[in-house]
Design a protein around this motif. Structure first.
Motif, PDB file in Angstrom:
ATOM      1  N   ILE A 138      -9.287  14.858  10.376  1.00  0.00           N
ATOM      2  CA  ILE A 138      -8.713  15.918   9.551  1.00  0.00           C
ATOM      3  C   ILE A 138      -7.267  16.110   9.994  1.00  0.00           C
ATOM      4  CG2 ILE A 138      -8.928  18.303   8.761  1.00  0.00           C
ATOM      5  CD1 ILE A 138     -11.829  18.246   9.486  1.00  0.00           C
ATOM      6  N   TYR A 139      -6.351  15.831   9.076  1.00  0.00           N
ATOM      7  CA  TYR A 139      -4.918  15.828   9.390  1.00  0.00           C
ATOM      8  C   TYR A 139      -4.238  17.010   8.713  1.00  0.00           C
ATOM      9  CZ  TYR A 139      -0.011  14.388   9.072  1.00  0.00           C
ATOM     10  OH  TYR A 139       1.367  14.356   9.118  1.00  0.00           O
ATOM     11  N   TYR A 140      -3.517  17.843   9.503  1.00  0.00           N
ATOM     12  CA  TYR A 140      -2.903  19.071   9.012  1.00  0.00           C
ATOM     13  C   TYR A 140      -1.381  18.978   8.919  1.00  0.00           C
ATOM     14  CZ  TYR A 140      -7.460  20.886  10.549  1.00  0.00           C
ATOM     15  OH  TYR A 140      -8.806  21.088  10.753  1.00  0.00           O
ATOM     16  N   GLY A 141      -0.799  17.830   9.237  1.00  0.00           N
ATOM     17  CA  GLY A 141       0.654  17.708   9.332  1.00  0.00           C
ATOM     18  C   GLY A 141       1.382  17.731   8.008  1.00  0.00           C
ATOM     19  N   GLU A 142       2.707  17.870   8.088  1.00  0.00           N
ATOM     20  CA  GLU A 142       3.540  17.976   6.889  1.00  0.00           C
ATOM     21  C   GLU A 142       3.830  16.618   6.258  1.00  0.00           C
ATOM     22  OE1 GLU A 142       7.035  20.195   7.856  1.00  0.00           O
ATOM     23  OE2 GLU A 142       5.910  21.888   8.694  1.00  0.00           O
ATOM     24  N   GLU A 143       4.041  15.584   7.072  1.00  0.00           N
ATOM     25  CA  GLU A 143       4.327  14.253   6.532  1.00  0.00           C
ATOM     26  C   GLU A 143       3.038  13.590   6.073  1.00  0.00           C
ATOM     27  OE1 GLU A 143       6.408  11.891   9.340  1.00  0.00           O
ATOM     28  OE2 GLU A 143       7.918  13.422   9.782  1.00  0.00           O
ATOM     29  N   PRO A 144       3.068  12.857   4.968  1.00  0.00           N
ATOM     30  CA  PRO A 144       1.852  12.177   4.500  1.00  0.00           C
ATOM     31  C   PRO A 144       1.428  11.061   5.454  1.00  0.00           C
ATOM     32  CG  PRO A 144       3.745  11.537   3.162  1.00  0.00           C
ATOM     33  CD  PRO A 144       4.209  12.650   4.045  1.00  0.00           C
ATOM     34  N   TRP A 145       0.136  10.931   5.673  1.00  0.00           N
ATOM     35  CA  TRP A 145      -0.410   9.872   6.538  1.00  0.00           C
ATOM     36  C   TRP A 145      -0.593   8.631   5.671  1.00  0.00           C
ATOM     37  CZ3 TRP A 145      -3.402  11.224  11.401  1.00  0.00           C
ATOM     38  CH2 TRP A 145      -3.798  10.084  12.097  1.00  0.00           C
ATOM     39  N   ASN A 146       0.468   7.866   5.529  1.00  0.00           N
ATOM     40  CA  ASN A 146       0.446   6.729   4.602  1.00  0.00           C
ATOM     41  C   ASN A 146       0.089   5.404   5.257  1.00  0.00           C
ATOM     42  OD1 ASN A 146       1.134   8.254   2.333  1.00  0.00           O
ATOM     43  ND2 ASN A 146       3.328   8.091   2.773  1.00  0.00           N
ATOM     44  N   ASN A 147       0.169   5.331   6.582  1.00  0.00           N
ATOM     45  CA  ASN A 147      -0.192   4.066   7.239  1.00  0.00           C
ATOM     46  C   ASN A 147      -1.125   4.345   8.400  1.00  0.00           C
ATOM     47  OD1 ASN A 147       1.457   5.196   9.155  1.00  0.00           O
ATOM     48  ND2 ASN A 147       3.168   3.791   8.820  1.00  0.00           N
ATOM     49  N   SER A 148      -1.439   3.311   9.146  1.00  0.00           N
ATOM     50  CA  SER A 148      -2.359   3.433  10.283  1.00  0.00           C
ATOM     51  C   SER A 148      -3.709   3.994   9.867  1.00  0.00           C
ATOM     52  CB  SER A 148      -1.750   4.311  11.385  1.00  0.00           C
ATOM     53  OG  SER A 148      -0.526   3.798  11.819  1.00  0.00           O
ATOM     54  N   LYS A 149      -4.197   3.562   8.699  1.00  0.00           N
ATOM     55  CA  LYS A 149      -5.536   3.960   8.277  1.00  0.00           C
ATOM     56  C   LYS A 149      -6.559   2.854   8.512  1.00  0.00           C
ATOM     57  CE  LYS A 149      -4.320   7.356   4.731  1.00  0.00           C
ATOM     58  NZ  LYS A 149      -4.513   7.762   3.329  1.00  0.00           N
ATOM     59  N   ASP A 150      -6.088   1.769   9.092  1.00  0.00           N
ATOM     60  CA  ASP A 150      -6.938   0.617   9.388  1.00  0.00           C
ATOM     61  C   ASP A 150      -6.329  -0.087  10.583  1.00  0.00           C
ATOM     62  OD1 ASP A 150      -8.214  -1.940   9.415  1.00  0.00           O
ATOM     63  OD2 ASP A 150      -8.716  -1.727   7.313  1.00  0.00           O
ATOM     64  N   ILE A 151      -7.162  -0.596  11.475  1.00  0.00           N
ATOM     65  CA  ILE A 151      -6.613  -1.293  12.638  1.00  0.00           C
ATOM     66  C   ILE A 151      -5.783  -2.506  12.218  1.00  0.00           C
ATOM     67  CG2 ILE A 151      -8.592  -2.831  13.027  1.00  0.00           C
ATOM     68  CD1 ILE A 151      -8.154  -2.247  16.063  1.00  0.00           C
ATOM     69  N   TYR A 152      -6.083  -3.039  11.044  1.00  0.00           N
ATOM     70  CA  TYR A 152      -5.326  -4.180  10.521  1.00  0.00           C
ATOM     71  C   TYR A 152      -3.860  -3.812  10.302  1.00  0.00           C
ATOM     72  CZ  TYR A 152      -4.650  -8.502   7.818  1.00  0.00           C
ATOM     73  OH  TYR A 152      -4.224  -9.728   7.381  1.00  0.00           O
ATOM     74  N   ASP A 153      -3.592  -2.521  10.027  1.00  0.00           N
ATOM     75  CA  ASP A 153      -2.223  -2.063   9.764  1.00  0.00           C
ATOM     76  C   ASP A 153      -1.330  -2.137  10.993  1.00  0.00           C
ATOM     77  OD1 ASP A 153      -3.049  -1.468   7.203  1.00  0.00           O
ATOM     78  OD2 ASP A 153      -3.392   0.659   7.615  1.00  0.00           O
TER      79      ASP A 153
END
Length: 360
Positions: A209-224
């Motif tokens: 659960i991410y509450y930060g202001e910047e969008p979490w657009n990467n690092s959603k997979d170890i492949y990234d």
């Protein structure tokens, strides 16, 4: 100093008490919370400054982040909210999981790594702590669903989640292996794994659960985060993926799928950067915010970094035992607006003086 000594003694006594009851791991985050609350309240109002200055003043930035994580952990320790979160996020609001289907589980994940150094076997203990974890019953089947709270983007989160999930599976496997050896149910082909053909592990799901202001657009997979760009395509197909599930609160627009105060908490945090949107939301949810639970109030104040709300919390307590956040927040919005106008006037005066000096 004296306060630090008192905190240390209090913590040791509490640890001994729960060690005797065999519940140190399950109670750990509550202990950490109390410690953090004592320190943070002593240093009230320094989280924002310390993050800018790298921890030179007040609390270190990592302590402030830990404080927010602990507030979130306490909020979701309530089974009603935990079930509501899962129903809203996983099942799109369908009431599939009830409170009675949730069973508390140790937040500690442990394991051992083995290293051969000059012919000597060395075993090192690995230990991780989750922010929240429940065992969820679906009929006769179970799933372990864990939560991790983040207020900043963590590029290494896929690795962290993978390690914690692996430790959970490893613990389950070792338990089965021990039971099988004690029961004497293993045949020749089972001795290598110490598992029978009918043994199965409980699935593990982790939600970030991410509450930060910047969008979490990467690092959603170890492949990234793997260096695979210049590798042959044939090799790339053999590289395992490990995707993670990120609930980005500030970009999650379907908070109406929740039925508890998770809805108000997520709804407020999503709008917190827009004062007019906050005022409008408070008017729409006036009944809910007039007597909101203290855990919800604390989480909103922590994740939106509004230290003023924490400082005046007692002022807005309602007769029902909750907090009249509607009144408190409207006062905060007005004060913020007045402060902004004052800053604008001060800037205008300064610029005017500078222009006058240049003219002269």
């Amino acid at each position: 100093n004296l306060i630090d000594v008192i905190i240390t003694l209090w913590w040791k006594n509490l640890t001994r008490k729960y060690a005797a009851e065999g519940d140190v791991g399950g109670f750990r985050y509550r202990v950490d919370l109390q410690l953090c609350l004592l320190v943070c309240r002593r240093q009230a109002g320094f989280c924002r400054t310390s993050e800018r200055s790298g921890g030179r003043r007040g609390l270190p930035a990592e302590d402030c982040r830990a404080f927010r994580g602990q507030q979130a952990a306490v909020f979701f320790d309530d089974d009603r909210r935990y079930a509501d979160l899962l129903n809203g996020y996983i099942f799109d609001g369908k009431q599939v999981i009830m409170e009675k289907q949730l069973y508390s589980q140790d937040t500690r994940e442990t394991g051992k790594s083995q290293k051969d150094s000059w012919g000597v076997q060395k075993r090192k203990k690995i230990q991780r702590f989750r922010d929240g974890v429940k065992r969820v019953a679906f009929g006769t089947s179970f799933t372990i669903i864990a939560l991790e709270h983040q207020d900043k983007i963590h590029r290494g989160m896929p690795v962290r989640v993978m390690v914690e999930d692996a430790l959970s599976y490893d613990r389950q496997m070792k338990k089965l292996q021990k039971q099988n050896r004690e029961k004497g149910v293993l045949n020749k082909k089972d001795y290598i794994s110490s598992l029978t053909d009918t043994d199965v592990l409980t699935p593990v799901v982790t939600i970030v659960i991410y509450y930060g202001e910047e969008p979490w657009n990467n690092s959603k997979d170890i492949y990234d985060i793997l260096a695979h760009k210049d590798l042959p395509e044939e090799i790339k197909t053999f590289i395992n993926h490990y995707p993670i599930h990120v609930l980005d609160v500030r970009r999650f627009t379907n908070e109406e799928c929740f039925q508890t105060d998770v809805r108000e908490v997520f709804g407020f945090i999503r709008r917190s950067l827009d004062k007019e949107a906050v005022k409008q939301y408070l008017k729409e949810r006036e009944e809910q915010f007039t007597n909101i639970d203290e855990d919800a109030y604390d989480l909103i104040a922590a994740m939106t970094d509004t230290k003023q709300l924490q400082m005046v919390k007692d002022k807005y307590r309602s007769e029902e035992g909750g907090i009249n956040m509607c009144k408190g927040l409207l006062d905060w919005v007005e004060e913020s607006k007045m402060e902004g106008e004052k800053q604008g006037m001060r800037r205008g005066i300064t610029q005017g003086k500078a222009a006058g000096e240049l003219t002269i």
